[in-house]
Design a protein around this motif. Sequence first.
Motif, short mmCIF file in Angstrom:
data_model
loop_
_atom_site.label_atom_id
_atom_site.label_comp_id
_atom_site.label_asym_id
_atom_site.label_seq_id
_atom_site.Cartn_x
_atom_site.Cartn_y
_atom_site.Cartn_z
N GLY A 5 0.81 -1.21 0.00
CA GLY A 5 0.00 0.00 0.00
C GLY A 5 0.84 1.26 0.00
O GLY A 5 0.51 2.24 -0.68
N LEU A 6 1.93 1.25 0.74
CA LEU A 6 2.80 2.42 0.77
C LEU A 6 3.45 2.68 -0.58
O LEU A 6 3.47 3.81 -1.07
N ALA A 8 2.35 1.58 -3.49
CA ALA A 8 1.31 1.91 -4.46
C ALA A 8 0.92 3.38 -4.34
O ALA A 8 0.74 4.07 -5.35
N SER A 9 0.79 3.89 -3.11
CA SER A 9 0.45 5.30 -2.94
C SER A 9 1.60 6.20 -3.39
O SER A 9 1.37 7.27 -3.95
N TRP A 10 2.82 5.76 -3.18
CA TRP A 10 3.96 6.54 -3.67
C TRP A 10 3.94 6.60 -5.18
O TRP A 10 4.14 7.66 -5.78
N VAL A 12 1.37 6.30 -7.22
CA VAL A 12 0.23 7.04 -7.74
C VAL A 12 0.31 8.53 -7.41
O VAL A 12 0.05 9.38 -8.26
N PHE A 13 0.67 8.87 -6.17
CA PHE A 13 0.53 10.25 -5.71
C PHE A 13 1.81 11.07 -5.68
O PHE A 13 1.75 12.27 -5.51
N ASN A 14 2.97 10.46 -5.83
CA ASN A 14 4.20 11.23 -5.77
C ASN A 14 4.30 12.15 -6.98
O ASN A 14 4.28 11.70 -8.12
N TRP A 16 2.00 14.35 -7.77
CA TRP A 16 0.65 14.69 -8.22
C TRP A 16 0.39 16.16 -7.97
O TRP A 16 0.69 16.68 -6.90
N MET A 34 5.85 12.55 -1.80
CA MET A 34 5.95 11.42 -0.87
C MET A 34 7.42 11.20 -0.55
O MET A 34 8.17 10.72 -1.38
N MET A 39 5.96 8.56 4.38
CA MET A 39 5.70 7.13 4.28
C MET A 39 5.80 6.45 5.65
O MET A 39 5.02 5.57 5.97
N ALA A 42 2.61 7.42 7.57
CA ALA A 42 1.47 6.68 7.05
C ALA A 42 1.52 5.22 7.46
O ALA A 42 0.50 4.62 7.83
#
Length: 74
Positions: A5-6, A8-10, A12-14, A16, A34, A39, A42
């Motif tokens: 999850g960490l 994946a969020s990095w 997608v959102f790093n 953004w 990110m 991280m 989170a």
Amino acid sequence: MPQIGLFASWFVFNGWQASTIGANNASLSFQLTMNSSVMLTAGLLGLVIGVVGGALPAFSATRLPLTVALRARG
């Protein structure tokens, strides 16, 4: 598994970027970054939520007699 999850969020959102235009043409824009401290925060927050979310039902289950707990399915 929390690393999935960490990362994946990095992914997608790093980097953004978002912007809005409000009243009187006021503009607000920002960029998400990110880094390791974000991280880590989170990951620790997710760990705490998981422990609390799992501990509360477990503590309530320990107060039930075994025969009642085995009968209560669903």
